[in-house]
Design a protein around this motif. Structure first.
Motif, PDB file in Angstrom:
ATOM      1  N   GLU A 153      45.786 -10.877   2.917  1.00 58.72           N
ATOM      2  CA  GLU A 153      47.359 -11.154   3.180  1.00 58.72           C
ATOM      3  C   GLU A 153      47.927 -10.144   3.930  1.00 58.72           C
ATOM      4  O   GLU A 153      48.991 -10.400   4.482  1.00 58.72           O
ATOM      5  CB  GLU A 153      48.024 -11.347   2.014  1.00 58.72           C
ATOM      6  N   ASP A 154      47.175  -9.309   4.440  1.00 61.47           N
ATOM      7  CA  ASP A 154      47.811  -8.174   5.549  1.00 61.47           C
ATOM      8  C   ASP A 154      47.519  -8.964   6.999  1.00 61.47           C
ATOM      9  O   ASP A 154      47.966  -8.184   7.835  1.00 61.47           O
ATOM     10  CB  ASP A 154      47.066  -7.018   5.462  1.00 61.47           C
ATOM     11  N   THR A 155      46.694  -9.932   7.128  1.00 60.19           N
ATOM     12  CA  THR A 155      46.542 -10.322   8.228  1.00 60.19           C
ATOM     13  C   THR A 155      47.724 -10.637   8.901  1.00 60.19           C
ATOM     14  O   THR A 155      48.829 -11.675   8.427  1.00 60.19           O
ATOM     15  CB  THR A 155      45.525 -11.485   8.244  1.00 60.19           C
ATOM     16  N   ALA A 156      47.908 -10.126  10.349  1.00 63.83           N
ATOM     17  CA  ALA A 156      49.422 -10.544  10.733  1.00 63.83           C
ATOM     18  C   ALA A 156      49.176  -9.663  12.257  1.00 63.83           C
ATOM     19  O   ALA A 156      48.289  -8.833  12.403  1.00 63.83           O
ATOM     20  CB  ALA A 156      50.428 -10.086  10.054  1.00 63.83           C
ATOM     21  N   VAL A 157      50.120 -10.198  13.017  1.00 61.50           N
ATOM     22  CA  VAL A 157      50.473  -9.205  14.409  1.00 61.50           C
ATOM     23  C   VAL A 157      51.413  -7.926  14.008  1.00 61.50           C
ATOM     24  O   VAL A 157      52.514  -8.341  13.372  1.00 61.50           O
ATOM     25  CB  VAL A 157      50.972 -10.015  15.553  1.00 61.50           C
ATOM     26  N   TYR A 158      51.176  -7.001  13.993  1.00 62.35           N
ATOM     27  CA  TYR A 158      52.081  -5.772  13.644  1.00 62.35           C
ATOM     28  C   TYR A 158      52.589  -5.124  15.032  1.00 62.35           C
ATOM     29  O   TYR A 158      51.915  -4.996  15.957  1.00 62.35           O
ATOM     30  CB  TYR A 158      50.901  -4.644  13.086  1.00 62.35           C
ATOM     31  N   TYR A 159      53.881  -4.931  14.648  1.00 62.37           N
ATOM     32  CA  TYR A 159      54.860  -4.457  15.645  1.00 62.37           C
ATOM     33  C   TYR A 159      55.552  -3.024  15.195  1.00 62.37           C
ATOM     34  O   TYR A 159      55.770  -2.996  14.071  1.00 62.37           O
ATOM     35  CB  TYR A 159      55.999  -5.432  16.044  1.00 62.37           C
ATOM     36  N   CYS A 160      55.632  -2.261  16.165  1.00 62.11           N
ATOM     37  CA  CYS A 160      56.668  -0.774  15.853  1.00 62.11           C
ATOM     38  C   CYS A 160      58.006  -1.374  16.819  1.00 62.11           C
ATOM     39  O   CYS A 160      57.963  -1.922  17.771  1.00 62.11           O
ATOM     40  CB  CYS A 160      55.939   0.452  16.224  1.00 62.11           C
ATOM     41  N   ASP A 212      57.252  -3.617  -0.783  1.00 61.72           N
ATOM     42  CA  ASP A 212      56.601  -3.656  -2.254  1.00 61.72           C
ATOM     43  C   ASP A 212      55.028  -4.250  -1.912  1.00 61.72           C
ATOM     44  O   ASP A 212      54.209  -3.530  -2.664  1.00 61.72           O
ATOM     45  CB  ASP A 212      57.276  -4.485  -3.191  1.00 61.72           C
ATOM     46  N   SER A 213      55.130  -5.124  -0.979  1.00 62.86           N
ATOM     47  CA  SER A 213      53.732  -5.381  -0.680  1.00 62.86           C
ATOM     48  C   SER A 213      52.945  -4.632  -0.218  1.00 62.86           C
ATOM     49  O   SER A 213      51.564  -4.599  -0.215  1.00 62.86           O
ATOM     50  CB  SER A 213      53.756  -6.694   0.109  1.00 62.86           C
ATOM     51  N   VAL A 214      53.110  -3.348   0.430  1.00 58.94           N
ATOM     52  CA  VAL A 214      52.277  -2.496   0.999  1.00 58.94           C
ATOM     53  C   VAL A 214      52.393  -0.920   0.415  1.00 58.94           C
ATOM     54  O   VAL A 214      51.591  -0.046   0.722  1.00 58.94           O
ATOM     55  CB  VAL A 214      52.557  -2.209   2.480  1.00 58.94           C
ATOM     56  N   LYS A 215      53.370  -0.818  -0.466  1.00 59.43           N
ATOM     57  CA  LYS A 215      53.727   0.632  -0.930  1.00 59.43           C
ATOM     58  C   LYS A 215      52.242   0.840  -1.760  1.00 59.43           C
ATOM     59  O   LYS A 215      51.562   0.187  -2.804  1.00 59.43           O
ATOM     60  CB  LYS A 215      54.690   0.437  -2.126  1.00 59.43           C
ATOM     61  N   GLY A 216      51.927   2.164  -1.713  1.00 59.57           N
ATOM     62  CA  GLY A 216      50.782   2.678  -2.201  1.00 59.57           C
ATOM     63  C   GLY A 216      49.458   2.508  -1.652  1.00 59.57           C
ATOM     64  O   GLY A 216      48.500   2.957  -1.965  1.00 59.57           O
ATOM     65  N   ARG A 217      49.472   1.639  -0.563  1.00 53.64           N
ATOM     66  CA  ARG A 217      48.349   1.317   0.290  1.00 53.64           C
ATOM     67  C   ARG A 217      48.559   1.785   1.696  1.00 53.64           C
ATOM     68  O   ARG A 217      47.709   2.302   2.325  1.00 53.64           O
ATOM     69  CB  ARG A 217      47.992  -0.030   0.518  1.00 53.64           C
ATOM     70  N   PHE A 218      49.850   1.556   2.153  1.00 49.51           N
ATOM     71  CA  PHE A 218      50.117   2.106   3.729  1.00 49.51           C
ATOM     72  C   PHE A 218      50.954   3.318   3.634  1.00 49.51           C
ATOM     73  O   PHE A 218      51.740   3.628   2.896  1.00 49.51           O
ATOM     74  CB  PHE A 218      50.917   1.073   4.282  1.00 49.51           C
ATOM     75  N   ILE A 219      50.835   4.190   4.872  1.00 46.28           N
ATOM     76  CA  ILE A 219      51.405   5.510   4.890  1.00 46.28           C
ATOM     77  C   ILE A 219      52.095   5.412   6.267  1.00 46.28           C
ATOM     78  O   ILE A 219      51.466   5.294   7.279  1.00 46.28           O
ATOM     79  CB  ILE A 219      50.646   6.646   4.616  1.00 46.28           C
ATOM     80  N   ILE A 220      53.200   5.949   6.474  1.00 45.69           N
ATOM     81  CA  ILE A 220      53.976   5.934   7.748  1.00 45.69           C
ATOM     82  C   ILE A 220      54.199   7.516   7.840  1.00 45.69           C
ATOM     83  O   ILE A 220      54.375   8.024   7.221  1.00 45.69           O
ATOM     84  CB  ILE A 220      55.211   4.920   8.036  1.00 45.69           C
ATOM     85  N   PHE A 221      53.794   7.972   9.174  1.00 48.61           N
ATOM     86  CA  PHE A 221      53.951   9.355   9.159  1.00 48.61           C
ATOM     87  C   PHE A 221      54.123   9.255  11.111  1.00 48.61           C
ATOM     88  O   PHE A 221      53.747   8.869  12.109  1.00 48.61           O
ATOM     89  CB  PHE A 221      53.069  10.103   9.249  1.00 48.61           C
ATOM     90  N   ARG A 222      54.770  10.601  11.435  1.00 43.81           N
ATOM     91  CA  ARG A 222      55.010  10.882  12.827  1.00 43.81           C
ATOM     92  C   ARG A 222      54.149  11.965  13.107  1.00 43.81           C
ATOM     93  O   ARG A 222      53.623  12.838  12.578  1.00 43.81           O
ATOM     94  CB  ARG A 222      56.303  11.543  12.882  1.00 43.81           C
ATOM     95  N   ASP A 223      53.695  11.995  14.606  1.00 36.32           N
ATOM     96  CA  ASP A 223      53.345  13.229  15.227  1.00 36.32           C
ATOM     97  C   ASP A 223      54.098  13.540  16.355  1.00 36.32           C
ATOM     98  O   ASP A 223      53.974  12.829  17.622  1.00 36.32           O
ATOM     99  CB  ASP A 223      51.668  12.951  15.774  1.00 36.32           C
TER     100      ASP A 223
END
Length: 123
Positions: free
Chosen positions: A89-96, A62-73
């Motif tokens: 509040e999006d500041t963080a280390v991001y991992y896949c 919910d915190s990112v819905k409408g702002r973030f989009i995930i997609f594949r290539d």
């Protein structure tokens, strides 16, 4: 041999955008559900988005819905996280992370992890 590498992080002003990349080597990413997680200082790792390995379904916190989009290539064996309207509040280390099954919220569900990329949005 089997690697995930995140890239694209950086310092962005509030309201700005970044696109994070998760590139796989040694295995075909299209067979895997790919989740994006983030971990802010002093907080637990949080699942923010996932794309399923079949059917094209996606999940968003919910915190990112409408702002973030995930997609594949699939041609690039990569998954991306487009981040718009960034907030401090999006500041963080991001991992896949990759799971040879479906999407799930728990980090323990995922077999392969990248090293993380830092995203900083100053206040």
């Amino acid at each position: 041999q089997l690697q995930l590498v995140e890239s694209g992080g950086g310092l962005v002003q509030p309201g700005g955008s970044l696109r994070l990349s998760c590139a796989a080597s040694g295995f075909a990413l299209n067979y895997y559900a790919i989740g994006w997680f983030r971990q802010a200082p002093g907080k637990e790792r949080e699942g923010i988005s996932c794309v399923f390995n079949s059917g094209g379904s996606t999940n968003y916190a919910d915190s990112v819905k409408g702002r973030f989009i995930i997609f594949r290539d699939n041609a690039k064996n990569s998954v991306y996280l487009q981040m718009n309207s960034l907030k401090p509040e999006d500041t963080a280390v991001y991992y896949c992370a990759a799971a040879r099954s479906y999407c799930a919220a728990s980090p323990s569900h995922y077999t392969y992890w990248g090293q993380g990329t830092q995203v900083t949005v100053p206040s």
